[in-house]
Scaffold this motif. Sequence first.
Motif, PDB file in Angstrom:
ATOM      1  N   GLU A  30       0.696  -1.149  -0.348  1.00 37.21           N
ATOM      2  CA  GLU A  30       0.358  -0.189   0.196  1.00 37.21           C
ATOM      3  C   GLU A  30       0.721   1.524  -0.200  1.00 37.21           C
ATOM      4  O   GLU A  30      -0.174   2.283   0.291  1.00 37.21           O
ATOM      5  CB  GLU A  30      -0.614   0.146   1.288  1.00 37.21           C
ATOM      6  N   LYS A  31       1.923   1.087   0.659  1.00 40.65           N
ATOM      7  CA  LYS A  31       2.853   1.893  -0.422  1.00 40.65           C
ATOM      8  C   LYS A  31       2.516   3.043   1.566  1.00 40.65           C
ATOM      9  O   LYS A  31       2.812   4.570   1.130  1.00 40.65           O
ATOM     10  CB  LYS A  31       3.452   2.986  -1.039  1.00 40.65           C
ATOM     11  N   ASN A  32       2.610   2.583   2.442  1.00 34.42           N
ATOM     12  CA  ASN A  32       2.248   3.619   3.514  1.00 34.42           C
ATOM     13  C   ASN A  32       2.880   3.045   4.360  1.00 34.42           C
ATOM     14  O   ASN A  32       3.849   2.359   4.949  1.00 34.42           O
ATOM     15  CB  ASN A  32       0.859   2.939   4.040  1.00 34.42           C
ATOM     16  N   SER A  33       4.237   4.219   4.362  1.00 33.12           N
ATOM     17  CA  SER A  33       4.923   4.297   5.236  1.00 33.12           C
ATOM     18  C   SER A  33       5.303   4.113   6.606  1.00 33.12           C
ATOM     19  O   SER A  33       6.334   3.708   7.437  1.00 33.12           O
ATOM     20  CB  SER A  33       6.649   5.895   4.891  1.00 33.12           C
ATOM     21  N   ARG A  34       4.066   4.351   7.201  1.00 30.08           N
ATOM     22  CA  ARG A  34       3.972   4.329   8.876  1.00 30.08           C
ATOM     23  C   ARG A  34       3.618   2.952   8.644  1.00 30.08           C
ATOM     24  O   ARG A  34       4.440   2.398   9.938  1.00 30.08           O
ATOM     25  CB  ARG A  34       2.559   5.257   9.593  1.00 30.08           C
ATOM     26  N   GLY A  35       3.008   1.616   7.540  1.00 29.40           N
ATOM     27  CA  GLY A  35       2.580   1.096   7.950  1.00 29.40           C
ATOM     28  C   GLY A  35       2.108   0.692   9.226  1.00 29.40           C
ATOM     29  O   GLY A  35       0.668   1.081   9.247  1.00 29.40           O
ATOM     30  N   LEU A  36       1.687  -0.496  10.154  1.00 30.07           N
ATOM     31  CA  LEU A  36       0.427  -0.526  11.039  1.00 30.07           C
ATOM     32  C   LEU A  36       0.648   0.680  12.344  1.00 30.07           C
ATOM     33  O   LEU A  36       2.117   0.659  13.065  1.00 30.07           O
ATOM     34  CB  LEU A  36       0.755  -2.598  12.013  1.00 30.07           C
ATOM     35  N   PRO A  37       0.013   1.333  12.726  1.00 31.34           N
ATOM     36  CA  PRO A  37       0.467   1.402  13.780  1.00 31.34           C
ATOM     37  C   PRO A  37       1.006   1.795  14.823  1.00 31.34           C
ATOM     38  O   PRO A  37       0.781   0.440  15.456  1.00 31.34           O
ATOM     39  CB  PRO A  37      -0.613   3.137  13.412  1.00 31.34           C
ATOM     40  N   ALA A  38       2.477   2.291  15.876  1.00 35.61           N
ATOM     41  CA  ALA A  38       2.565   1.607  16.597  1.00 35.61           C
ATOM     42  C   ALA A  38       2.047   1.041  17.622  1.00 35.61           C
ATOM     43  O   ALA A  38       1.964   0.219  18.256  1.00 35.61           O
ATOM     44  CB  ALA A  38       4.242   1.940  17.456  1.00 35.61           C
ATOM     45  N   ARG A  39       1.273   1.769  18.139  1.00 33.71           N
ATOM     46  CA  ARG A  39       0.599   1.957  19.121  1.00 33.71           C
ATOM     47  C   ARG A  39      -0.435  -0.004  18.781  1.00 33.71           C
ATOM     48  O   ARG A  39      -0.790  -0.548  20.276  1.00 33.71           O
ATOM     49  CB  ARG A  39      -0.606   2.340  19.865  1.00 33.71           C
TER      50      ARG A  39
END
Length: 360
Positions: free
Chosen positions: A122-131
């Motif tokens: 998905e090219k979302n640099s955050r990936g799954l949010p850490a929280r």
Amino acid sequence: MLLWLSEWLAQFQSGFGVVSYLTLRAIFSVTTALLVALVLGPVFIRKLRQYQIGQAIREVGPKSHLSKAGTPTMGGALILVSIAVSTLLWGDLENRFVWLVLLVTLAFGAIGWIDDYRKVVEKNSRGLPARWKYFWQSVLALIAGAYLFYSAQSPQETQLVVPFLKDVMPQLGLLFVVLTYFVVVGSSNAVNLTDGLDGLAIMPTVMVAAALGICAYLAGNVNFANYLHIPYIAGAGELVVFCAAMVGAGIGFLWFNTYPAQVFMGDVGSLALGAALGIVAVIVRQEIVFFIMGGIFVAETVSVILQVASFKMTGRRIFRMAPLHHHFELKGWPEPRVIVRFWIITIVLVLVGLATLKIR
């Protein structure tokens, strides 16, 4: 699965009874996982390239890593498939520990899969949010800890084993669940932080898994457990098959992950393998020994904690870059030197950890 089949066939031909031997099934488990990884590896890599599931490289990292951009990632799925196939084939599927470690491993792998998918597909640099990542890790670890606590069949299953002190085995009570939480979540994230160089995380994982397999065999055998003054955990011996599968799958993956890597394991592999090591260590009651044997994972994690704390409090960095392996790279060490030296340190730490079982 094949254990059930062999027990049924043993009624007609006694020779099939040999499959019931734990050590033989462990050997078959290593071999099966290794072969599955080696056979499916090229297929996985080809598919990952086809769908352009490649690693993105941070510009702030060592410049030598820029050449790795686009290398297929999410290869940890290959490890999980190999472990699952081998464990289901050779493990005793009536053993509660086998199902627990397998489900925990796959569940943490699912968290890593979602994180990797969002980053590289998905090219979302955050990936799954850490929280959210931490939340689901916590939920799974607490469920596993609660299950082990409430299904414990003897007081030994919830005792704390202290190396070198054979008479010090305090009963943890509900603190057992808390300890399980920290060990599983901590080890999962520690392996994830270590996975930064080709083969750096997988080989220490293989070594520690092999050592934990030995611990499981000893804890599951009443004679060895009494001789070594460690808790006897009925059924824990069956985890030898699972640990053997981790060893075989890890070596098979290393075939493609060795420098220069053809594929990276990604979070799907590192989070799952760390959780697997942690839950096995908890079951066989060797959390402190696991802390010793996984010293590289601990050092990598501590380096990140110290780096962040120092920068926030003083504005200065302790290391050139964290995790620790990047610090040595920026000092001028070639990547293979960092990798092999970390492997050597792990060998020493694993031997020290195993020695504590006898020196009591």
